[in-house]
Design an enzyme around this catalytic site. Structure first.
Site, PDB file in Angstrom:
ATOM      1  CG  PHE A  37      -1.834   1.185   1.256  1.00 15.23           C
ATOM      2  CD1 PHE A  37      -3.025   1.202   0.545  1.00 15.23           C
ATOM      3  CD2 PHE A  37      -1.482   2.315   1.977  1.00 15.23           C
ATOM      4  CE1 PHE A  37      -3.839   2.319   0.549  1.00 15.23           C
ATOM      5  CE2 PHE A  37      -2.285   3.434   1.997  1.00 15.23           C
ATOM      6  CZ  PHE A  37      -3.478   3.431   1.282  1.00 15.23           C
ATOM      7  CB  SER A  83     -29.206  21.171  18.955  1.00 19.82           C
ATOM      8  OG  SER A  83     -30.176  22.087  19.345  1.00 19.82           O
ATOM      9  CD  GLU A 113     -28.884   7.298  13.890  1.00 18.47           C
ATOM     10  OE1 GLU A 113     -28.286   8.334  14.248  1.00 18.47           O
ATOM     11  OE2 GLU A 113     -29.430   7.185  12.794  1.00 18.47           O
ATOM     12  CE  LYS A 115     -27.000  14.184  21.899  1.00 17.46           C
ATOM     13  NZ  LYS A 115     -25.733  14.888  21.824  1.00 17.46           N
ATOM     14  CG  ASP A 117     -19.317  13.343  24.079  1.00 14.71           C
ATOM     15  OD1 ASP A 117     -19.738  14.422  23.620  1.00 14.71           O
ATOM     16  OD2 ASP A 117     -18.937  13.215  25.258  1.00 14.71           O
ATOM     17  CE1 TYR A 224     -25.735  13.906  12.683  1.00 12.86           C
ATOM     18  CE2 TYR A 224     -24.090  12.774  14.017  1.00 12.86           C
ATOM     19  CZ  TYR A 224     -24.671  13.932  13.584  1.00 12.86           C
ATOM     20  OH  TYR A 224     -24.214  15.125  14.047  1.00 12.86           O
ATOM     21  CE  LYS A 315     -27.004  15.615  26.568  1.00 13.49           C
ATOM     22  NZ  LYS A 315     -25.686  16.060  26.222  1.00 13.49           N
ATOM     23  CB  CYS A 409       9.334  21.452  47.892  1.00 15.01           C
ATOM     24  SG  CYS A 409       9.582  20.346  46.500  1.00 15.01           S
ATOM     25  CB  CYS A 412      13.978  20.120  47.332  1.00 11.57           C
ATOM     26  SG  CYS A 412      13.009  21.603  47.026  1.00 11.57           S
ATOM     27  CB  CYS A 427       9.026  23.874  44.706  1.00  6.77           C
ATOM     28  SG  CYS A 427      10.745  23.721  45.242  1.00  6.77           S
ATOM     29  CB  CYS A 433      13.445  21.305  43.353  1.00  8.18           C
ATOM     30  SG  CYS A 433      12.007  20.290  43.628  1.00  8.18           S
TER      31      CYS A 433
END
Ligand code: IVH
Length: 670
Positions: A37, A83, A113, A115, A117, A224, A315, A409, A412, A427, A433
């Site tokens: 390919f 929407s 179907e 949904k 995200d 869709y 949802k 810290c 150190c 720090c 450190c």
């Protein structure tokens, strides 16, 4: 090859490549090896480079990117992108279905179907050819992101079968979880901040100017909906099946990603199945969508101002679990920023076991009023790193200890500082450190900075512990025999490391500047500063006024740059890097192009039109990377005279494309 023969071969290659692409990406099967390919694709790329007048804007070579979009044009949608109305309970779905039955009587079939995200996209086709891809925008107009969308392998650039002459297909572009995790793993290795969740990353990726980066990210898309005048289909389910015949990746009934159902019981089955099965999906969904199947019935039902009456989204609730806070530990980043982390009793959430959650900063701990052993609520909510969203205070024991943000810290012991207007504690012991020192060195060697092959963060830790590297300049003083003495270091790995270090001396000035890790000087700012000052020498003594005159440089950055170069140790390190021959000036050819972006190239042998160093500069100036030895990651070998036969054989065995000097010159249009 003459123009006529080239034209014929190009169209032959396009057809073959499109067919194999479709088989591989949409139908998940293949008839030829990856190697074969790549040979076809490389042949096409070379032919198009040699005959630019024959290059088709929908050629599959566009899949690897290369086009830069300076500004995304605004385009008005022919059909507004609406929407869906959302529902969060099964009762609402039942009510919706009853309303429909009342309003249109007769039998209604539904398509269920997932949904997805991700990010909505509308793609227009004309006479079977990809015309334009536009984002949702405000629903009335969106942005033309065609160059980036063309790199998504599952979106056909040319259709097959009996497609309508003009139509728009809509769908969702998303980040498959495997690609998202791989991207973040690479970012972690490179010391770059991680992306928060696949959806936002998909959206950000789609708006990148450089389509080559988009091509490498591995976005995907499910379709869709089809829009057009006089479409020959009667209903939604049939349309989706048709789209499959034309070459689109569509949800398959066999995977239960889509189902044609007869009644509310069928709808509920679909919802119940995916409410639990969604954790096993290779991509994220945030619910399911139910649509009336029949186009005539859809038309009768019509739209409200914002959404169709014939569709509804259900949802899923964000999954929330509880666990016990066992301890809070603190991580120190390369800039000294302290991040508190909650360590929890392991608990299952969204398909993984959660042991840790980010607490962000001291304010967050305060806000939650966290105590040791608290029962806490955890959500994933789209974020990869889970969040503590609340505390069940009723379970808290009277003697429970309140979590106190540390004063010193953890690495150190230096007293921490919180600068005005910042949420993070730091720090300030930048030079002493350990995680800050190794973090800075890891940033220096990372991919977008000096990109040193054969050297990674773990080796940096090892070299630091052995006292061999304390700052970035020490890298260039490393001696093979010292490194060989360390654990797990073999001759080959040391050789690779030293070669990688030597090759990094050709990395352009702007990246050297970024690699130094000056606070607030990210990749873009480093590029602007490099263009503005032209040399490190100049930058080191640049005045505040000179600095803020540079594009994108404001007060904060100018002060930070000056502070960096006021420090004697920093200046000494930079002087040593200069002495080692790193690029400390901009070279005019630097912006020659990006045809070779992301390509690893080996140059070997003797050349007639250029010296080897000149060729290497050309490669870097076009975005490519010089590597010294051939591996399966090498894209091209530029072979000159007197090249060793072993190298040639290795390149042949690994299927690396070999270019003569002449071919390289033609390919680059030099
Ligand atoms: S249909 C008229 N189907 O959800 C609305 N949308 O709130 C047509 N989405 O912008 C949309 N999966 O980005 C539809 N299977 C699906 C979907 C889906 C995800 C998104 C889409 C849309 C948003 C609607």
């Amino acid at each position: 090859m003459d123009a006529k023969a080239a034209k014929e071969r190009i169209s032959e290659l396009i057809e073959q490549i499109n067919r194999h692409n479709h088989l591989y990406y949409v139908e998940s099967r293949s008839e030829i090896s990856d190697f074969d390919f790549d040979q076809l694709l490389n042949e096409l790329i070379q032919l198009e480079a040699a005959h630019p007048e024959l290059a088709d804007e929908n050629s599959p070579s566009k899949r690897v990117g290369g086009d830069i979009t300076k500004k995304f044009e605004t385009v008005k949608h022919q059909y507004p992108m609406l929407s869906l109305s959302n529902s969060y309970s099964k009762e609402e779905i039942i009510e919706w279905e009853q309303r429909l039955k009342k309003s249109i009587g007769g039998k209604i079939q539904y398509v269920c179907e997932l949904k997805y995200d991700g990010v909505a996209i509308g793609i227009q086709y004309e006479n079977g050819v990809f015309k334009r891809a536009v984002t949702r925008g405000d629903g009335t107009q969106g942005e033309d992101v065609s160059n980036n969308v063309k790199t998504i392998r599952t979106i056909p650039l040319m259709l097959q079968g009996d497609y309508p002459p003009q139509f728009e297909i809509r769908g969702e572009i998303f980040f498959p979880l495997s690609a998202f995790h791989a991207l973040n793993a690479q970012r972690e290795k490179d010391g770059e901040p991680l992306f928060a969740n696949p959806r936002n990353t998909a959206s950000g990726t789609l708006k990148l100017q450089d389509s080559t980066i988009v091509a490498q990210r591995g976005l995907d898309c499910f379709l869709y909906g089809i829009y057009g005048d006089d479409l020959p289909m009667d209903g939604h389910f049939q349309s989706v099946q048709k789209a499959k015949e034309w070459g689109f990746k569509v949800p398959m009934p066999a995977h239960r990603y889509i189902a044609l159902v007869e009644d509310i019981a069928g709808i509920m089955d679909f919802i119940n199945y995916w409410d639990t099965a969604r954790n096993q999906l290779p991509f994220e969904i945030d619910g399911v969508v139910i649509k009336v199947n029949d186009y005539g019935q859809q038309q009768d039902l019509g739209f409200t101002a914002k959404s169709p009456r014939w569709a509804i989204a259900y949802k899923f609730q964000t999954e929330r679990v509880s666990s016990k806070l066992e301890s809070v530990t603190y991580q120190v980043g390369r800039t000294g920023a302290i991040t508190p982390v909650a360590n929890l009793t392991p608990v299952a959430l969204g398909g993984t076991t959660v042991k840790r959650a980010s607490l962000h900063n001291a304010d967050q701990i305060e806000k939650l009023d966290l105590h040791l052993e608290d029962v806490v609520y955890i959500e994933k909510g789209g974020e990869i790193i889970p969040k503590i969203v609340g505390v069940a205070t009723e379970f808290r024991q009277n003697e429970a200890l309140r979590i106190q943000f540390i004063a010193n810290c953890p690495e150190c012991n230096t007293l921490l500082k919180r600068y005005e207007g910042e949420a993070q504690h730091y720090c300030p012991n930048e030079k002493g450190c350990p995680p800050q020192i190794t973090g800075k060195i890891s940033h220096f060697i990372s991919r977008k900075a000096m990109d040193i092959d054969g050297l990674g963060s773990e080796t940096i830790e090892q070299l630091f512990k052995a006292g061999l590297v304390k700052n970035v300049a020490d890298i260039y003083d490393l001696k093979g025999e010292e490194v060989l003495k360390l654990d797990r270091m073999g001759e080959k790995s040391v050789e690779n490391m030293l070669n990688g270090i030597a090759a990094s001396k050709a990395v352009p000035f702007e990246r050297v500047l970024f690699a130094l890790g000056i606070r607030y000087v990210g990749e873009t700012v480093a590029r602007k500063i490099a263009q503005g000052v032209k040399s490190m020498q100049y930058l080191m003594t640049a005045s505040y006024d000179e600095l803020i005159a540079i594009d994108e440089v404001g007060e904060k950055i100018a002060i930070s740059v000056q502070a960096f170069f006021t420090d004697q140790d920093n200046c000494e390190i930079v002087q040593r890097l200069m002495a080692h021959g790193l690029q400390m000036e901009t070279i005019e050819e630097e912006k020659a192009g990006d045809q070779l972006l992301g390509k690893s190239i080996v140059v070997s042998g003797v050349f007639s039109s250029f010296s080897r160093d000149e060729l290497k500069k050309i490669i870097v100036s076009h975005g490519g990377k010089n590597v010294s030895s051939i591996s399966n990651k090498t894209d091209f070998l530029i072979a000159g005279d007197k090249m060793g036969p072993a190298k040639l054989e290795k390149a042949n065995n690994l299927g690396v494309q070999i270019l003569s000097e002449e071919e390289f010159i033609t390919m680059m249009g030099l």
